[in-house]
Design a protein around this motif. Structure first.
Motif, PDB file in Angstrom:
ATOM      1  N   GLN A 468     -33.494 -40.282 -39.442  1.00 32.28           N
ATOM      2  CA  GLN A 468     -33.928 -41.411 -40.260  1.00 32.28           C
ATOM      3  C   GLN A 468     -32.845 -41.884 -41.232  1.00 32.28           C
ATOM      4  O   GLN A 468     -33.086 -42.775 -42.052  1.00 32.28           O
ATOM      5  N   GLY A 469     -31.680 -41.254 -41.160  1.00 37.65           N
ATOM      6  CA  GLY A 469     -30.583 -41.667 -42.010  1.00 37.65           C
ATOM      7  C   GLY A 469     -30.825 -41.451 -43.490  1.00 37.65           C
ATOM      8  O   GLY A 469     -30.402 -42.252 -44.325  1.00 37.65           O
ATOM      9  N   GLU A 470     -31.491 -40.336 -43.831  1.00 34.04           N
ATOM     10  CA  GLU A 470     -31.836 -40.057 -45.228  1.00 34.04           C
ATOM     11  C   GLU A 470     -30.943 -38.970 -45.810  1.00 34.04           C
ATOM     12  O   GLU A 470     -30.450 -38.092 -45.104  1.00 34.04           O
ATOM     13  N   ARG A 471     -30.768 -39.016 -47.103  1.00 40.90           N
ATOM     14  CA  ARG A 471     -30.081 -37.962 -47.844  1.00 40.90           C
ATOM     15  C   ARG A 471     -31.071 -37.346 -48.831  1.00 40.90           C
ATOM     16  O   ARG A 471     -31.530 -38.036 -49.733  1.00 40.90           O
ATOM     17  N   PRO A 472     -31.379 -36.087 -48.687  1.00 39.36           N
ATOM     18  CA  PRO A 472     -32.332 -35.464 -49.622  1.00 39.36           C
ATOM     19  C   PRO A 472     -31.651 -35.219 -50.962  1.00 39.36           C
ATOM     20  O   PRO A 472     -30.417 -35.268 -51.058  1.00 39.36           O
ATOM     21  N   PRO A 473     -32.408 -34.949 -52.019  1.00 39.89           N
ATOM     22  CA  PRO A 473     -31.785 -34.532 -53.280  1.00 39.89           C
ATOM     23  C   PRO A 473     -30.875 -33.334 -53.034  1.00 39.89           C
ATOM     24  O   PRO A 473     -31.172 -32.473 -52.199  1.00 39.89           O
ATOM     25  N   LEU A 474     -29.771 -33.283 -53.757  1.00 38.83           N
ATOM     26  CA  LEU A 474     -28.781 -32.237 -53.528  1.00 38.83           C
ATOM     27  C   LEU A 474     -29.381 -30.840 -53.676  1.00 38.83           C
ATOM     28  O   LEU A 474     -29.010 -29.909 -52.943  1.00 38.83           O
ATOM     29  N   VAL A 475     -30.320 -30.672 -54.598  1.00 42.18           N
ATOM     30  CA  VAL A 475     -30.972 -29.368 -54.793  1.00 42.18           C
ATOM     31  C   VAL A 475     -31.708 -28.955 -53.527  1.00 42.18           C
ATOM     32  O   VAL A 475     -31.676 -27.789 -53.115  1.00 42.18           O
ATOM     33  N   VAL A 476     -32.368 -29.906 -52.876  1.00 43.44           N
ATOM     34  CA  VAL A 476     -33.109 -29.626 -51.641  1.00 43.44           C
ATOM     35  C   VAL A 476     -32.135 -29.287 -50.516  1.00 43.44           C
ATOM     36  O   VAL A 476     -32.378 -28.377 -49.708  1.00 43.44           O
ATOM     37  N   PHE A 477     -31.036 -30.012 -50.446  1.00 40.61           N
ATOM     38  CA  PHE A 477     -30.043 -29.757 -49.405  1.00 40.61           C
ATOM     39  C   PHE A 477     -29.449 -28.357 -49.562  1.00 40.61           C
ATOM     40  O   PHE A 477     -29.316 -27.603 -48.584  1.00 40.61           O
ATOM     41  N   ARG A 478     -29.113 -27.987 -50.805  1.00 41.14           N
ATOM     42  CA  ARG A 478     -28.579 -26.641 -51.041  1.00 41.14           C
ATOM     43  C   ARG A 478     -29.597 -25.564 -50.665  1.00 41.14           C
ATOM     44  O   ARG A 478     -29.241 -24.530 -50.090  1.00 41.14           O
ATOM     45  N   ALA A 479     -30.862 -25.811 -51.027  1.00 36.53           N
ATOM     46  CA  ALA A 479     -31.925 -24.850 -50.695  1.00 36.53           C
ATOM     47  C   ALA A 479     -32.053 -24.700 -49.181  1.00 36.53           C
ATOM     48  O   ALA A 479     -32.244 -23.581 -48.665  1.00 36.53           O
ATOM     49  N   SER A 480     -31.955 -25.800 -48.449  1.00 38.45           N
ATOM     50  CA  SER A 480     -32.058 -25.756 -46.988  1.00 38.45           C
ATOM     51  C   SER A 480     -30.928 -24.941 -46.389  1.00 38.45           C
ATOM     52  O   SER A 480     -31.144 -24.114 -45.490  1.00 38.45           O
ATOM     53  N   ILE A 481     -29.696 -25.173 -46.866  1.00 35.08           N
ATOM     54  CA  ILE A 481     -28.539 -24.431 -46.368  1.00 35.08           C
ATOM     55  C   ILE A 481     -28.693 -22.942 -46.649  1.00 35.08           C
ATOM     56  O   ILE A 481     -28.400 -22.093 -45.800  1.00 35.08           O
ATOM     57  N   TYR A 482     -29.177 -22.628 -47.844  1.00 35.35           N
ATOM     58  CA  TYR A 482     -29.369 -21.216 -48.195  1.00 35.35           C
ATOM     59  C   TYR A 482     -30.395 -20.568 -47.264  1.00 35.35           C
ATOM     60  O   TYR A 482     -30.177 -19.458 -46.765  1.00 35.35           O
ATOM     61  N   LEU A 483     -31.504 -21.247 -47.022  1.00 35.05           N
ATOM     62  CA  LEU A 483     -32.538 -20.693 -46.142  1.00 35.05           C
ATOM     63  C   LEU A 483     -32.003 -20.500 -44.727  1.00 35.05           C
ATOM     64  O   LEU A 483     -32.296 -19.498 -44.065  1.00 35.05           O
ATOM     65  N   LEU A 484     -31.227 -21.450 -44.250  1.00 29.49           N
ATOM     66  CA  LEU A 484     -30.631 -21.303 -42.914  1.00 29.49           C
ATOM     67  C   LEU A 484     -29.694 -20.103 -42.873  1.00 29.49           C
ATOM     68  O   LEU A 484     -29.665 -19.343 -41.898  1.00 29.49           O
ATOM     69  N   ALA A 485     -28.933 -19.924 -43.936  1.00 33.32           N
ATOM     70  CA  ALA A 485     -27.953 -18.836 -43.981  1.00 33.32           C
ATOM     71  C   ALA A 485     -28.619 -17.467 -43.918  1.00 33.32           C
ATOM     72  O   ALA A 485     -28.150 -16.567 -43.216  1.00 33.32           O
ATOM     73  N   ILE A 486     -29.733 -17.296 -44.643  1.00 33.00           N
ATOM     74  CA  ILE A 486     -30.365 -15.971 -44.670  1.00 33.00           C
ATOM     75  C   ILE A 486     -31.299 -15.741 -43.487  1.00 33.00           C
ATOM     76  O   ILE A 486     -31.623 -14.612 -43.160  1.00 33.00           O
ATOM     77  N   CYS A 487     -31.734 -16.846 -42.849  1.00 35.40           N
ATOM     78  CA  CYS A 487     -32.667 -16.709 -41.729  1.00 35.40           C
ATOM     79  C   CYS A 487     -31.955 -16.664 -40.379  1.00 35.40           C
ATOM     80  O   CYS A 487     -32.537 -16.228 -39.383  1.00 35.40           O
ATOM     81  N   GLN A 488     -30.712 -17.152 -40.318  1.00 41.85           N
ATOM     82  CA  GLN A 488     -30.025 -17.277 -39.045  1.00 41.85           C
ATOM     83  C   GLN A 488     -29.592 -15.917 -38.507  1.00 41.85           C
ATOM     84  O   GLN A 488     -28.968 -15.118 -39.208  1.00 41.85           O
ATOM     85  N   ASP A 489     -29.933 -15.672 -37.250  1.00 38.46           N
ATOM     86  CA  ASP A 489     -29.502 -14.459 -36.574  1.00 38.46           C
ATOM     87  C   ASP A 489     -27.983 -14.543 -36.386  1.00 38.46           C
ATOM     88  O   ASP A 489     -27.461 -15.539 -35.897  1.00 38.46           O
ATOM     89  N   LYS A 490     -27.286 -13.485 -36.772  1.00 37.75           N
ATOM     90  CA  LYS A 490     -25.827 -13.516 -36.696  1.00 37.75           C
ATOM     91  C   LYS A 490     -25.320 -13.725 -35.269  1.00 37.75           C
ATOM     92  O   LYS A 490     -24.233 -14.233 -35.056  1.00 37.75           O
ATOM     93  N   ASP A 491     -26.108 -13.333 -34.290  1.00 38.33           N
ATOM     94  CA  ASP A 491     -25.665 -13.455 -32.904  1.00 38.33           C
ATOM     95  C   ASP A 491     -25.888 -14.843 -32.345  1.00 38.33           C
ATOM     96  O   ASP A 491     -25.405 -15.171 -31.257  1.00 38.33           O
ATOM     97  N   ASN A 492     -26.645 -15.658 -33.029  1.00 37.94           N
ATOM     98  CA  ASN A 492     -26.959 -16.989 -32.527  1.00 37.94           C
ATOM     99  C   ASN A 492     -26.303 -18.043 -33.412  1.00 37.94           C
ATOM    100  O   ASN A 492     -26.481 -18.041 -34.625  1.00 37.94           O
ATOM    101  N   ALA A 493     -25.605 -18.943 -32.804  1.00 38.25           N
ATOM    102  CA  ALA A 493     -24.975 -20.023 -33.560  1.00 38.25           C
ATOM    103  C   ALA A 493     -25.974 -21.129 -33.811  1.00 38.25           C
ATOM    104  O   ALA A 493     -26.973 -21.264 -33.093  1.00 38.25           O
ATOM    105  N   LEU A 494     -25.728 -21.904 -34.851  1.00 37.83           N
ATOM    106  CA  LEU A 494     -26.599 -23.045 -35.132  1.00 37.83           C
ATOM    107  C   LEU A 494     -26.489 -24.078 -34.014  1.00 37.83           C
ATOM    108  O   LEU A 494     -25.443 -24.223 -33.369  1.00 37.83           O
ATOM    109  N   ASP A 495     -27.571 -24.777 -33.800  1.00 35.35           N
ATOM    110  CA  ASP A 495     -27.600 -25.869 -32.825  1.00 35.35           C
ATOM    111  C   ASP A 495     -26.483 -26.875 -33.151  1.00 35.35           C
ATOM    112  O   ASP A 495     -26.247 -27.214 -34.301  1.00 35.35           O
ATOM    113  N   GLU A 496     -25.758 -27.304 -32.101  1.00 32.14           N
ATOM    114  CA  GLU A 496     -24.653 -28.249 -32.309  1.00 32.14           C
ATOM    115  C   GLU A 496     -25.114 -29.530 -32.982  1.00 32.14           C
ATOM    116  O   GLU A 496     -24.423 -30.110 -33.819  1.00 32.14           O
ATOM    117  N   GLN A 497     -26.307 -29.985 -32.587  1.00 34.64           N
ATOM    118  CA  GLN A 497     -26.845 -31.214 -33.200  1.00 34.64           C
ATOM    119  C   GLN A 497     -27.052 -31.000 -34.693  1.00 34.64           C
ATOM    120  O   GLN A 497     -26.826 -31.902 -35.503  1.00 34.64           O
TER     121      GLN A 497
END
Length: 506
Positions: A468-497
């Motif tokens: 949708q071409g949106e930019r979330p508030p920076l606090v939300v974006f940082r929170a999302s990145i943090y959640l991805l970092a702690i939830c991501q299995d080290k053996d699996n890479a993030l989706d290219e998209q």
């Protein structure tokens, strides 16, 4: 007195001037020295008032009946005191009773009577005296000062402290209601406010509640009726706990109201070298400590057996008020609540009781509590660093609009976050709030959803933003990145998209 005689007596109250009215006759009996006639007079007044209080109470009040009933509270006769209590309770339903200042005249008699009756072995007398006291404290107009001296205010507090410590639960329950009514700004003597006395009163109330709760927990009903008895015990404990929390909430409200009054900050007559115990700051810190050590454990223990929306509404409003009462401790208190699963608890309450527009008051309190706790937590440097004032302002507006809309369980919230269809503005705000709530819960070790499901949901949320071409508030974006970092299995890479999504969003 039969019905026809009662009707005739009631009619005589409104007779034209010049004829003897019933209030004057009963007044003469009250003034007699014969205790039997005094009691009979009080019984007659009670009978007429029960028959039609709104119609007949003004006539008795204009005849100054309350004045003589208050005087009879100093009697040594338990029957006369009981009868006087009954009459005064009925008269207290009439606003004229207060506007004529009968309570200001009689409050000392009520307090002294209560102090004396508590020494008697008469539970019903204790309960009735406390009921009268609570009615007066509750109905007294704010503009008419009830306690005209610090000494009388202190005596009232001591009487209530003794009453709430009663081993008889029914007496203690009535005392808690009276304490709740007593903890009103206009009932306190200012200046100086007797904070030390208030603390002792609140401590006595909380201690009695904790003692009662523990007593019921230690009992193990036996026999075929044990289940039913257990339900009754839980219900009784819940009612007592609710009344106690309402009293504690009034103590918190008192502390908030005194913050705006310089004269109420501390006792001006305290020597500079003296320990600063009798101050608003000390009282406020006591309230925070008492909530932490007594209120929270009692409520959490009760939640193991039953959940009552009204009780939780009062409880969360108390927690919310403590952020204001002790501002220098709000971040530390918020971190302790988050680490104790209060984000999860509040979301579960909203999901259970606040869906489909039900329990709107509870939803408002839950949302307000989460709002201030989230802002407090976000203001403290944690995993993603402290946000700027501009970022805090943006996220404040986001939480204010989004939190009241959240009333779903965790699986439903994850599904909502994973929705890749076009997301409207209000729905997007709700999604952003969900991300922040999961983030704040996770950084304080309250991981109440699976990491794999959370990772998928956050990825979908970020891809939706890209679509949708949106930019979330920076606090939300940082929170999302943090959640991805702690939830991501080290053996699996993030989706290219998703890689490209993160680059475009950032």
């Amino acid at each position: 007195m039969n019905k026809s005689a009662l009707a005739e007596s009631a009619e005589s109250i409104a007779r034209p001037p010049g004829e003897t009215s019933l209030p004057l006759v009963l007044k003469k009996l009250l003034l007699s020295r014969d205790e039997t006639l005094q009691v009979a007079s009080a019984h007659c007044i009670t009978a007429v008032l029960v028959h039609s209080p709104m119609k007949h109470a003004p006539a008795f009040i204009h005849a100054d009946i309350p004045e003589f009933l208050f005087e009879h509270l100093s009697s040594s006769s338990e029957v006369l005191i009981w009868s006087s209590y009954n009459c005064l309770i009925l008269l207290a339903e009439e606003p004229l009773f207060f506007s004529k200042c009968h309570t200001v005249y009689g409050i000392e008699a009520v307090v002294r009577s209560l102090q004396g009756s508590l020494k008697m072995n008469n539970t019903e007398l204790h309960k009735q005296g406390l009921l009268l006291f609570a009615e007066i404290l509750t109905r007294q107009p704010e503009e008419i000062k009830l306690f005209t001296s610090s000494a009388m205010c202190r005596d009232a507090g001591h009487a209530l402290q003794e009453a709430v410590s009663s081993p008889v639960l029914e007496v203690a329950a009535e005392a808690v209601k009276a304490i709740s009514a007593f903890l009103r700004k206009d009932h306190q003597s200012t200046p100086p406010v007797q904070y030390r006395e208030l603390r002792a009163l609140v401590e006595a109330m909380l201690s009695r509640c904790a003692e009662f709760s523990q007593t019921l927990l230690n009992r193990r009903p036996l026999g075929h009726a044990s289940g039913r008895d257990s339900e009754k015990a839980i219900l009784r404990r819940g009612k007592f706990l609710l009344s106690t929390l309402e009293g504690f909430r009034n103590a918190c409200r008192l502390a908030v109201e005194f913050q705006s009054e310089p004269s109420a900050q501390e006792n001006p007559f305290t020597a500079p070298s003296a320990e600063k115990e009798d101050t608003l700051e000390a009282f406020s810190e006591f309230l925070l400590s008492a909530c932490d050590s007594l209120c929270i454990p009692m409520v959490m223990k009760h939640l193991e057996q039953a959940t009552h929306p009204a009780l939780m509404e009062v409880f969360l409003s108390v927690l919310h008020s403590l952020f204001v009462i002790v501002p220098h401790m709000k971040e530390k208190f918020s971190k302790k609540l988050a680490a104790s699963s209060f984000i999860q608890l509040t979301l579960e309450l909203k999901a259970r009781f606040c869906s489909r527009l039900s329990h709107s008051a509870l939803n408002q309190v839950c949302s307000s509590f989460l709002f201030y706790m989230c802002l407090n937590l976000l203001s403290v440097p944690e995993k993603t660093g402290p946000p700027s004032q501009e970022e805090l302002s943006e996220v404040s507006e986001l939480l204010q609009h989004g939190l009241p809309q959240i009333s779903s369980r965790s699986p439903e919230s994850l599904a909502f976050l994973s929705d890749r269809q076009y997301v409207e503005g209000a729905a997007r705000q709700k999604q952003c709030c969900i991300v922040l709530l999961f983030y704040l819960a996770y950084i304080h070790e309250d991981r109440f959803v699976s990491e794999s499901e959370l990772s998928v949901a956050v990825q979908s949320f970020l891809l939706s933003l890209q679509d949708q071409g949106e930019r979330p508030p920076l606090v939300v974006f940082r929170a999302s990145i943090y959640l991805l970092a702690i939830c991501q299995d080290k053996d699996n890479a993030l989706d290219e998209q998703l890689h490209s999504s993160l680059i475009s969003i950032s």
